[in-house]
Design a protein around this motif. Structure first.
Motif, PDB file in Angstrom:
ATOM      1  N   ALA A  93     -41.765 -40.098 -62.042  1.00 42.38           N
ATOM      2  CA  ALA A  93     -41.540 -41.544 -62.129  1.00 42.38           C
ATOM      3  C   ALA A  93     -40.455 -41.988 -61.152  1.00 42.38           C
ATOM      4  CB  ALA A  93     -41.147 -41.924 -63.555  1.00 42.38           C
ATOM      5  N   SER A  94     -39.385 -41.204 -61.030  1.00 43.95           N
ATOM      6  CA  SER A  94     -38.303 -41.558 -60.112  1.00 43.95           C
ATOM      7  C   SER A  94     -38.757 -41.462 -58.662  1.00 43.95           C
ATOM      8  CB  SER A  94     -37.098 -40.639 -60.337  1.00 43.95           C
ATOM      9  OG  SER A  94     -36.582 -40.798 -61.630  1.00 43.95           O
ATOM     10  N   SER A  95     -39.526 -40.419 -58.365  1.00 47.15           N
ATOM     11  CA  SER A  95     -40.008 -40.242 -57.001  1.00 47.15           C
ATOM     12  C   SER A  95     -40.940 -41.385 -56.597  1.00 47.15           C
ATOM     13  CB  SER A  95     -40.731 -38.902 -56.870  1.00 47.15           C
ATOM     14  OG  SER A  95     -41.038 -38.623 -55.517  1.00 47.15           O
ATOM     15  N   LEU A  96     -41.814 -41.798 -57.526  1.00 47.87           N
ATOM     16  CA  LEU A  96     -42.727 -42.911 -57.229  1.00 47.87           C
ATOM     17  C   LEU A  96     -41.972 -44.234 -57.129  1.00 47.87           C
ATOM     18  CD1 LEU A  96     -45.820 -41.982 -59.429  1.00 47.87           C
ATOM     19  CD2 LEU A  96     -45.709 -42.087 -56.923  1.00 47.87           C
ATOM     20  N   ALA A  97     -40.917 -44.394 -57.935  1.00 50.34           N
ATOM     21  CA  ALA A  97     -40.110 -45.612 -57.841  1.00 50.34           C
ATOM     22  C   ALA A  97     -39.442 -45.704 -56.473  1.00 50.34           C
ATOM     23  CB  ALA A  97     -39.055 -45.634 -58.948  1.00 50.34           C
ATOM     24  N   GLU A  98     -38.961 -44.564 -55.971  1.00 50.27           N
ATOM     25  CA  GLU A  98     -38.367 -44.557 -54.634  1.00 50.27           C
ATOM     26  C   GLU A  98     -39.431 -44.817 -53.569  1.00 50.27           C
ATOM     27  OE1 GLU A  98     -35.013 -41.829 -53.154  1.00 50.27           O
ATOM     28  OE2 GLU A  98     -36.828 -40.865 -52.398  1.00 50.27           O
ATOM     29  N   LEU A  99     -40.618 -44.256 -53.756  1.00 47.04           N
ATOM     30  CA  LEU A  99     -41.710 -44.500 -52.812  1.00 47.04           C
ATOM     31  C   LEU A  99     -42.044 -45.987 -52.764  1.00 47.04           C
ATOM     32  CD1 LEU A  99     -43.764 -43.065 -50.928  1.00 47.04           C
ATOM     33  CD2 LEU A  99     -45.360 -43.070 -52.865  1.00 47.04           C
ATOM     34  N   GLU A 100     -41.994 -46.638 -53.926  1.00 47.04           N
ATOM     35  CA  GLU A 100     -42.259 -48.081 -53.965  1.00 47.04           C
ATOM     36  C   GLU A 100     -41.220 -48.851 -53.149  1.00 47.04           C
ATOM     37  OE1 GLU A 100     -43.139 -51.678 -57.190  1.00 47.04           O
ATOM     38  OE2 GLU A 100     -42.938 -49.598 -57.856  1.00 47.04           O
ATOM     39  N   ARG A 101     -39.951 -48.426 -53.233  1.00 46.96           N
ATOM     40  CA  ARG A 101     -38.914 -49.072 -52.432  1.00 46.96           C
ATOM     41  C   ARG A 101     -39.151 -48.841 -50.947  1.00 46.96           C
ATOM     42  NH1 ARG A 101     -32.837 -49.038 -53.280  1.00 46.96           N
ATOM     43  NH2 ARG A 101     -33.218 -50.832 -51.966  1.00 46.96           N
ATOM     44  N   LEU A 102     -39.605 -47.638 -50.600  1.00 44.93           N
ATOM     45  CA  LEU A 102     -39.906 -47.346 -49.197  1.00 44.93           C
ATOM     46  C   LEU A 102     -41.031 -48.240 -48.689  1.00 44.93           C
ATOM     47  CD1 LEU A 102     -39.727 -43.438 -49.285  1.00 44.93           C
ATOM     48  CD2 LEU A 102     -38.222 -44.932 -47.964  1.00 44.93           C
ATOM     49  N   VAL A 103     -42.065 -48.411 -49.513  1.00 45.23           N
ATOM     50  CA  VAL A 103     -43.195 -49.264 -49.129  1.00 45.23           C
ATOM     51  C   VAL A 103     -42.731 -50.708 -48.942  1.00 45.23           C
ATOM     52  CG1 VAL A 103     -45.362 -50.265 -49.961  1.00 45.23           C
ATOM     53  CG2 VAL A 103     -44.971 -47.801 -50.150  1.00 45.23           C
ATOM     54  N   ASP A 104     -41.878 -51.180 -49.847  1.00 45.03           N
ATOM     55  CA  ASP A 104     -41.344 -52.538 -49.721  1.00 45.03           C
ATOM     56  C   ASP A 104     -40.517 -52.688 -48.442  1.00 45.03           C
ATOM     57  OD1 ASP A 104     -40.517 -55.248 -50.808  1.00 45.03           O
ATOM     58  OD2 ASP A 104     -38.560 -54.256 -50.726  1.00 45.03           O
ATOM     59  N   THR A 105     -39.694 -51.671 -48.137  1.00 45.07           N
ATOM     60  CA  THR A 105     -38.893 -51.704 -46.916  1.00 45.07           C
ATOM     61  C   THR A 105     -39.785 -51.761 -45.681  1.00 45.07           C
ATOM     62  OG1 THR A 105     -37.107 -50.459 -47.974  1.00 45.07           O
ATOM     63  CG2 THR A 105     -37.142 -50.475 -45.573  1.00 45.07           C
ATOM     64  N   ALA A 106     -40.938 -51.079 -45.750  1.00 47.79           N
ATOM     65  CA  ALA A 106     -41.852 -51.062 -44.612  1.00 47.79           C
ATOM     66  C   ALA A 106     -42.631 -52.363 -44.466  1.00 47.79           C
ATOM     67  CB  ALA A 106     -42.829 -49.892 -44.754  1.00 47.79           C
ATOM     68  N   GLY A 107     -42.649 -53.205 -45.500  1.00 46.96           N
ATOM     69  CA  GLY A 107     -43.303 -54.502 -45.391  1.00 46.96           C
ATOM     70  C   GLY A 107     -44.608 -54.632 -46.132  1.00 46.96           C
ATOM     71  N   ALA A 108     -44.772 -53.886 -47.232  1.00 48.87           N
ATOM     72  CA  ALA A 108     -46.000 -53.982 -48.014  1.00 48.87           C
ATOM     73  C   ALA A 108     -45.670 -54.136 -49.488  1.00 48.87           C
ATOM     74  CB  ALA A 108     -46.870 -52.738 -47.791  1.00 48.87           C
ATOM     75  N   ASP A 109     -46.657 -54.575 -50.261  1.00 50.24           N
ATOM     76  CA  ASP A 109     -46.500 -54.752 -51.700  1.00 50.24           C
ATOM     77  C   ASP A 109     -47.332 -53.710 -52.436  1.00 50.24           C
ATOM     78  OD1 ASP A 109     -44.862 -57.056 -51.498  1.00 50.24           O
ATOM     79  OD2 ASP A 109     -46.643 -58.282 -51.127  1.00 50.24           O
ATOM     80  N   VAL A 110     -46.756 -53.129 -53.471  1.00 50.38           N
ATOM     81  CA  VAL A 110     -47.481 -52.155 -54.282  1.00 50.38           C
ATOM     82  C   VAL A 110     -48.311 -52.893 -55.319  1.00 50.38           C
ATOM     83  CG1 VAL A 110     -47.241 -50.261 -55.929  1.00 50.38           C
ATOM     84  CG2 VAL A 110     -45.735 -50.378 -53.930  1.00 50.38           C
ATOM     85  N   VAL A 111     -49.611 -52.623 -55.322  1.00 48.07           N
ATOM     86  CA  VAL A 111     -50.504 -53.303 -56.261  1.00 48.07           C
ATOM     87  C   VAL A 111     -51.013 -52.370 -57.354  1.00 48.07           C
ATOM     88  CG1 VAL A 111     -51.221 -55.062 -54.598  1.00 48.07           C
ATOM     89  CG2 VAL A 111     -52.479 -52.891 -54.717  1.00 48.07           C
ATOM     90  N   ALA A 112     -50.846 -51.058 -57.153  1.00 48.85           N
ATOM     91  CA  ALA A 112     -51.286 -50.099 -58.178  1.00 48.85           C
ATOM     92  C   ALA A 112     -50.599 -48.764 -57.943  1.00 48.85           C
ATOM     93  CB  ALA A 112     -52.805 -49.923 -58.145  1.00 48.85           C
TER      94      ALA A 112
END
Length: 438
Positions: free
Chosen positions: A38-57
């Protein structure tokens, strides 16, 4: 110049703000993993946001070992494809590094209209966005090219079909075609970049050597990305280093002078942040920048006190410090952002890390105690000297005021009498003028 060459030469292309891409995240829970999924995926979500995308699933699967063909199971791959279609996703991001064949097989499973990238490609993409100096851009391009080299066949076919025309995961290789780019050209580009980096590394080494020869005590700030290293440097030195609440906001090392309360000058260097699963290619590409840490007298390991995974982050940073040969340098844990903790949490953290420093770069809390601690470490190996410096050697008196700690100063007939604490690198200059005990 081919389209490929122009992209690699000019660097990353800024993401369009017209429409943020939509991403599906995929994680694999494996026994013995250093981080909770869960923590690793939460960090991945922050990385995706930093790159300019939104997590939808977000989806995950528990596996004893990755599937050699698709990393995740075939059934999970079909589920990911369904998720991507249902959410009109533009890309799928895996939380681990994929082999070229795994990436190609997943792309087939997910469909032609969706990009499949891994955590490494995502981090490289973010580095491409944030690199500003010439050396930083070259370091990122080197890592990107070395990542792309084994993936050329699938990647270029992917690009030729216009599936990677821009956006997250493609800013380091858009617009190329199989005809324009082959392995020989990429290898040639890698060689060229390494040659340029070698020259810049020599220049940096000369600059670093001049600081070393100056005898100044050198402090390096190291830590997990977004721990607040740049903010701490700004608080200490009144610098104007970029400090955003983003992962990898700054990549280029910045060195500033700082005067300790006793009058001695030291240098403080801010360095690139680390992260779990940091691609080895990036560690190698940023070797000359990371040498700023390996050459320091003291490393301030800055930790985000408010991060839930702070202990795991500390471990991740220690691993990278070991990779760059800095494991034997004296280190001090500095917990930043302590203003975000309540009194009970802060007390528990102090009990767990009794030797650490606790500060807030935002409010200034604990900064004075940190500076005093650095001063004590800086003077720990100093020699106490009682010298009589002739008036014609005013340069030594200036040196004493700038680089040493003056305990007392009097002006006598033969010269300036100084009782001081001097670092070993400076003590020899004053030895001829040492006064015998009265």
């Amino acid at each position: 110049m081919s389209e490929f060459e122009s992209v690699i030469t000019r660097g990353a292309v800024t993401v369009s703000e017209e429409r943020r891409e939509r991403a599906v995240l995929v994680g694999v829970d494996r026994p013995g993993a250093a981080w909770p999924l869960a923590s690793s995926l939460a960090e991945l979500e922050r990385l995706v946001d930093t790159a300019g995308a939104d997590v939808v699933a977000v989806t995950s699967q528990r596996l004893e070992a990755p599937n050699p063909k698709t990393f995740i199971g075939t059934g999970k791959a079909e589920e990911v494809a369904d998720l991507a279609r249902a959410h009109a996703a533009d890309l799928v991001v895996l939380d681990d590094e994929l082999t070229p064949s795994q990436q190609a097989n997943l792309e087939k499973a997910v469909g032609r209209d969706v990009k499949v990238i891994d955590r490494t490609a995502l981090i490289l993409d973010i580095f491409g966005l944030h690199a500003t100096s010439k050396e930083g851009r070259l370091q990122v391009r080197l890592a990107q090219n070395e990542y792309l080299l084994p993936r050329l066949r699938g990647m270029w076919a992917h690009l030729a079909s216009n599936r990677m025309g821009g956006g997250v995961g493609s800013r380091f290789g858009e617009g190329e075609s199989q005809l324009e780019v082959d392995r020989r050209m990429v290898r040639k580009r890698i060689t060229s970049i390494k040659r340029e980096l070698s020259h810049l590394s020599e220049v940096r080494a000369v600059q670093r050597e001049s600081r070393y020869e100056s005898g100044m005590f050198k402090v390096a700030l190291a830590g997990y990305t977004n721990a607040g290293k740049s903010s701490l440097l700004n608080r200490l030195t009144d610098a104007d280093v970029l400090a955003y609440d983003k992962l990898f906001a700054t990549l280029d090392s910045t060195t500033r002078r700082f005067e300790l309360p006793e009058g001695r000058e030291i240098t403080i260097t801010d360095t690139v942040g680390f992260i779990q699963k940091l691609p080895t290619t990036l560690v190698e590409a940023f070797k000359s920048t990371l040498d700023e840490i390996a050459g320091a007298d003291l490393v301030l390991h800055v930790v985000d006190a408010s991060a839930e995974e702070r202990e795991a982050q500390i471990t991740a940073v220690e691993e990278v410090l070991g990779q760059i040969g800095a494991q034997d340098i004296r280190r001090v844990l500095v917990f930043n952002k302590c203003d975000l903790l309540d009194a009970e949490e802060l007390d528990a953290l102090r009990a767990r890390h009794a030797q650490a420093q606790f500060v807030s770069a935002a409010t200034g809390e604990g900064i004075e105690a940190l500076v005093e601690h650095v001063a004590r470490v800086a003077s720990a190996s100093d020699a106490r000297l009682d010298v009589l410096v002739p008036y014609k050697r005013g340069d030594l008196v200036s040196l004493a005021h700038e680089r040493c700690r003056i305990l007392s100063e009097t002006h006598e007939e033969e010269g300036t009498r100084l009782v001081m604490l001097a670092a070993p690198s400076f003590a020899e200059a004053f030895r001829p003028f040492v006064v015998d005990g009265d």
